[in-house]
Design a protein around this motif. Sequence first.
Motif, PDB file in Angstrom:
ATOM      1  N   ARG A 147       1.010  -1.336   0.121  1.00 17.84           N
ATOM      2  CA  ARG A 147       0.100   0.017  -0.053  1.00 17.84           C
ATOM      3  C   ARG A 147       0.982   1.287  -0.038  1.00 17.84           C
ATOM      4  O   ARG A 147       1.802   1.163   0.511  1.00 17.84           O
ATOM      5  CB  ARG A 147      -0.905   0.062   1.273  1.00 17.84           C
ATOM      6  CG  ARG A 147      -1.750  -0.875   1.196  1.00 17.84           C
ATOM      7  CD  ARG A 147      -2.426  -1.025   2.657  1.00 17.84           C
ATOM      8  NE  ARG A 147      -3.573  -2.172   2.799  1.00 17.84           N
ATOM      9  CZ  ARG A 147      -5.022  -2.315   2.162  1.00 17.84           C
ATOM     10  NH1 ARG A 147      -5.198  -1.415   1.416  1.00 17.84           N
ATOM     11  NH2 ARG A 147      -5.382  -3.426   2.475  1.00 17.84           N
ATOM     12  N   GLU A 175      -2.274   5.268   1.820  1.00 21.67           N
ATOM     13  CA  GLU A 175      -3.162   4.368   1.846  1.00 21.67           C
ATOM     14  C   GLU A 175      -3.438   3.308   3.105  1.00 21.67           C
ATOM     15  O   GLU A 175      -4.203   2.837   3.703  1.00 21.67           O
ATOM     16  CB  GLU A 175      -3.357   3.347   0.744  1.00 21.67           C
ATOM     17  CG  GLU A 175      -4.483   2.618   0.477  1.00 21.67           C
ATOM     18  CD  GLU A 175      -5.853   2.896   0.852  1.00 21.67           C
ATOM     19  OE1 GLU A 175      -6.535   2.203   1.414  1.00 21.67           O
ATOM     20  OE2 GLU A 175      -6.075   4.057   0.172  1.00 21.67           O
ATOM     21  N   ASP A 234      -7.194  -0.197  -4.451  1.00 15.81           N
ATOM     22  CA  ASP A 234      -6.184   0.851  -3.495  1.00 15.81           C
ATOM     23  C   ASP A 234      -5.116  -0.001  -2.865  1.00 15.81           C
ATOM     24  O   ASP A 234      -4.493   0.775  -2.250  1.00 15.81           O
ATOM     25  CB  ASP A 234      -7.186   1.192  -2.366  1.00 15.81           C
ATOM     26  CG  ASP A 234      -7.829  -0.128  -1.480  1.00 15.81           C
ATOM     27  OD1 ASP A 234      -7.609  -1.501  -1.917  1.00 15.81           O
ATOM     28  OD2 ASP A 234      -8.376   0.096  -0.446  1.00 15.81           O
TER      29      ASP A 234
END
Length: 142
Positions: free
Chosen positions: A43, A47, A110
């Motif tokens: 990530r 995030e 994401d």
Amino acid sequence: MFIGNYQHNIDPKGRLSIPSKLRSLIQDSVVLSRGLDGCLELRTNQEFENYANKFLSQSNNKQQNRNYKRLLFANSLTVEIDSANRILIPANFKKMANLSKEVVIIGMGDHIELWDINAYEQFNEANFDKFNELAESMDDDH
């Protein structure tokens, strides 16, 4: 947004190249963490902070919450991206996801997942034909 499916090899020093289409969405470092279903996750720092805040707001009075937080944060690490667009995957993280040489890198919107090629092939075989069924079972509130 992270999308796509890529196959790369971990080199003998434990480094993995980040595909250029994914690399363009990342700064100079990412957070590597234990993922669900036997994979690792990458990530962006922002995030990961957003993701972690969901759990940090949960009460520590519940054993299950404390256990998940411990496992998440103890098995997360900021890793730098080198000049050749590679990250170093420490041995304990490779062991967590049974990563050997061949890795499947998939965009998950994401975040990014890193899978052992055999584990991903098993997942894909078990789920590929269930695409419609899985779509129907998803939450319709969004």
